[in-house]
Design a protein around this motif. Sequence first.
Motif: not given
Length: 269
Positions: A74-86, A104-120
Amino acid sequence: MIEEKEVDLLLNDLLEVYGYDFTHYARASLKRRINRLWSLDKFPSFAEMRYRVRSDPNYLKRFVEELTVNVTEMFRDPLFYKTLRTDVLSKLAAKPFIRVWHAGCSTGEEVFSMAILLKEANLLHKSLLYATDLNSEVLDIARKGIFALSPMKQYSENYILSGGKNDFSSYYTAQYGHVKFNEELAGKMVFSTHNLVSDRSFNEFDLILCRNVLIYFDKALQERVLTLFNESLGPLSYLALGAKETLKFSSIQLQFQQVETEKIWRKIK
């Protein structure tokens, strides 16, 4: 050790008998994984291994799982997710509906990370996340939204570094060494099998994430998959790749502009 010509025979069997095309996967990586199975499962001969792949559906499942690497967090490479946010979600906010594809979502950790970003960002209510993988076993795990409790401390740190302000544990309930993420997140996800090698586009998306998948493909297959993504993206939409992946030297690079220094591109043509 399995020889090159034996790898060819196995890949040909997978394609002819089952329709799985691994012929354009990076050869060194494939050979390493096949040899790992060879030693783990202690086959007396190559003929025996080939027979098991061709005739035993359970072993085929194990074989394909071993060839399709599933490493995620989840939130692998946090700066990547920070850029998605901003830089990305703020632009997508104006759209009436947001479609996201995790390829290529694998077991879904990054999908749930994205859903949290969208919710926030207060965008989850008008979003749908399509999560696909070649491997149906990992999709079953992703669909349940249940993960081990042990990495949650690391995930919480990743989340904070990505700009998260809430208590990360508010997004899940913990029980018996596992956590289950909230239904509000899972309710916005659609999971299905999709083969990037052979399947076509199935919708128009505002954001496609395919991180650390292309590194396992040869140049010809990378080009094919990037063309598929280009065809699947609407105007002024975004494509996100892994840290070692790029649009440079691809036929679509001039249609995209890189966002900041992260591996995120905006479609401009």
